[in-house]
Design a protein around this motif. Structure first.
Motif, short mmCIF file in Angstrom:
data_model
loop_
_atom_site.label_atom_id
_atom_site.label_comp_id
_atom_site.label_asym_id
_atom_site.label_seq_id
_atom_site.Cartn_x
_atom_site.Cartn_y
_atom_site.Cartn_z
N LEU A 87 -22.94 -25.63 -91.49
CA LEU A 87 -22.69 -24.97 -90.22
C LEU A 87 -22.14 -25.90 -89.15
O LEU A 87 -21.73 -25.45 -88.10
CB LEU A 87 -23.98 -24.33 -89.71
CG LEU A 87 -24.53 -23.22 -90.58
CD1 LEU A 87 -25.87 -22.76 -90.05
CD2 LEU A 87 -23.56 -22.07 -90.65
N ARG A 143 -16.64 -29.84 -88.96
CA ARG A 143 -16.26 -30.92 -89.87
C ARG A 143 -15.84 -32.16 -89.10
O ARG A 143 -16.14 -33.28 -89.50
CB ARG A 143 -15.12 -30.44 -90.76
CG ARG A 143 -15.60 -29.43 -91.76
CD ARG A 143 -14.57 -29.22 -92.84
NE ARG A 143 -15.23 -28.56 -93.94
CZ ARG A 143 -14.67 -27.61 -94.66
NH1 ARG A 143 -13.44 -27.23 -94.41
NH2 ARG A 143 -15.32 -27.04 -95.64
N TYR A 167 -18.47 -8.97 -87.12
CA TYR A 167 -18.54 -10.13 -87.99
C TYR A 167 -17.90 -9.88 -89.36
O TYR A 167 -17.08 -10.66 -89.83
CB TYR A 167 -20.01 -10.56 -88.16
CG TYR A 167 -20.17 -11.80 -88.99
CD1 TYR A 167 -19.97 -13.05 -88.42
CD2 TYR A 167 -20.51 -11.73 -90.33
CE1 TYR A 167 -20.13 -14.21 -89.17
CE2 TYR A 167 -20.67 -12.89 -91.09
CZ TYR A 167 -20.47 -14.11 -90.51
OH TYR A 167 -20.61 -15.26 -91.26
N THR A 204 -12.09 -12.38 -90.48
CA THR A 204 -11.95 -13.43 -91.50
C THR A 204 -11.39 -14.69 -90.87
O THR A 204 -10.78 -14.65 -89.80
CB THR A 204 -11.00 -12.98 -92.63
OG1 THR A 204 -9.68 -12.84 -92.08
CG2 THR A 204 -11.46 -11.67 -93.25
N THR A 205 -11.57 -15.80 -91.56
CA THR A 205 -11.00 -17.05 -91.05
C THR A 205 -9.47 -16.98 -91.05
O THR A 205 -8.83 -17.56 -90.16
CB THR A 205 -11.48 -18.26 -91.87
OG1 THR A 205 -11.24 -18.02 -93.26
CG2 THR A 205 -12.96 -18.53 -91.63
N ASN A 206 -8.88 -16.27 -91.98
CA ASN A 206 -7.42 -16.10 -91.97
C ASN A 206 -6.97 -15.36 -90.72
O ASN A 206 -5.97 -15.73 -90.09
CB ASN A 206 -6.95 -15.35 -93.22
CG ASN A 206 -6.95 -16.23 -94.45
OD1 ASN A 206 -6.78 -17.45 -94.35
ND2 ASN A 206 -7.13 -15.63 -95.61
N TYR A 221 -9.93 -24.94 -90.88
CA TYR A 221 -10.94 -25.55 -91.75
C TYR A 221 -11.12 -27.04 -91.48
O TYR A 221 -12.13 -27.62 -91.89
CB TYR A 221 -10.60 -25.31 -93.23
CG TYR A 221 -10.93 -23.91 -93.66
CD1 TYR A 221 -12.18 -23.33 -93.41
CD2 TYR A 221 -9.99 -23.15 -94.36
CE1 TYR A 221 -12.47 -22.05 -93.82
CE2 TYR A 221 -10.29 -21.86 -94.79
CZ TYR A 221 -11.53 -21.31 -94.51
OH TYR A 221 -11.83 -20.04 -94.91
N PRO A 263 -16.03 -25.13 -91.12
CA PRO A 263 -16.05 -24.86 -92.56
C PRO A 263 -16.11 -23.38 -92.92
O PRO A 263 -15.76 -23.01 -94.03
CB PRO A 263 -17.30 -25.59 -93.05
CG PRO A 263 -18.18 -25.70 -91.85
CD PRO A 263 -17.25 -25.79 -90.67
N ASN A 264 -16.53 -22.52 -91.96
CA ASN A 264 -16.68 -21.09 -92.28
C ASN A 264 -16.91 -20.29 -91.00
O ASN A 264 -16.99 -20.86 -89.90
CB ASN A 264 -17.83 -20.88 -93.27
CG ASN A 264 -19.12 -21.53 -92.80
OD1 ASN A 264 -19.47 -21.47 -91.62
ND2 ASN A 264 -19.81 -22.21 -93.71
N LYS A 265 -17.04 -18.97 -91.16
CA LYS A 265 -17.27 -18.09 -90.00
C LYS A 265 -18.59 -18.39 -89.31
O LYS A 265 -18.68 -18.28 -88.09
CB LYS A 265 -17.28 -16.62 -90.43
CG LYS A 265 -15.95 -16.02 -90.70
CD LYS A 265 -15.99 -14.51 -90.78
CE LYS A 265 -17.03 -13.94 -91.71
NZ LYS A 265 -16.90 -12.47 -91.88
N ASP A 266 -19.61 -18.71 -90.07
CA ASP A 266 -20.90 -19.01 -89.46
C ASP A 266 -20.82 -20.20 -88.51
O ASP A 266 -21.45 -20.21 -87.46
CB ASP A 266 -21.97 -19.27 -90.52
CG ASP A 266 -22.47 -18.00 -91.17
OD1 ASP A 266 -22.25 -16.90 -90.63
OD2 ASP A 266 -23.11 -18.11 -92.25
#
Length: 194
Positions: A2, A5, A33, A37-39, A53, A57-60
């Motif tokens: 979470l 990066r 939610y 999407t990340t896209n 990214y 690293p992700n949606k969370d």
């Protein structure tokens, strides 16, 4: 994972992260939610998904970063209310009214995003600790004002008031905004006013 990066160091990188977070906020607000999407976030931000990214690293992780930003903004705005009152003679009704209105304004801005942050943002130990620290600083500021008003046990009373106002305003605004006056009356009476 979470945590971000990497942290942006240069102005351009900071602007990229700000664009990603704003795009995420807009899409979470509009679509929720699951449908975001990340896209879609990368597209909305005008960056590649690879750039997204690099930082998240992700949606969370995005949702957690938005929760952290919201917490910072909330504390800043509430502390402005207390700073104004430090310069004036104490007035409990006005203090409680301004505090409730401030918290209500924070909840009313992007209400669906606020609900998502409250209901679905990951509760990491770090975020919970930052929330408790902010809550304590706000209670300390309120405690000063309650002491000026002669309230008994201002420290504990202030902490309970900060926690109570936040919970009640959150529920009132997301379920029935017509209860804000009742929240003000309740806390004015609870804190020793009429």
């Amino acid at each position: 994972m979470l945590t971000p990066r990497k942290r942006p160091r240069q102005q351009r990188s900071r602007e990229t992260v700000e664009a990603i977070l704003e795009a995420a906020a807009q899409l979470f607000q509009r679509h929720g939610y699951a449908a975001t999407t990340t896209n879609k976030i990368a597209d909305r931000a005008g960056v590649s998904v690879g750039s997204l990214y690099q930082y998240f690293p992700n949606k969370d992780a995005l949702l957690l970063a938005l929760a952290d930003l919201h917490l910072e903004a909330a504390e800043r705005e509430v502390m402005r209310v207390f700073a104004r009152f430090a310069e004036e003679p104490p007035d409990l009704t006005r203090l409680v009214t301004d505090l409730v209105e401030c918290v209500a304004a924070l909840h009313a801005d992007r209400p669906e995003l606020h609900r998502l942050l409250f209901d679905q943002a990951p509760r990491t130990p770090e975020l919970v600790a930052r929330f408790r620290e902010a809550e304590r600083r706000m209670a300390d500021a309120l405690s000063v004002e309650l002491a000026r008003l002669g309230a008994p046990d201002p420290g504990v009373t202030a902490l309970l008031a900060v926690q109570g106002v936040e919970a009640q305003v959150h529920g009132a605004l997301l379920d029935d905004p017509g209860h804000l006056d009742a929240i003000v009356r309740l806390w004015v009476r609870a804190l020793g006013g009429k």
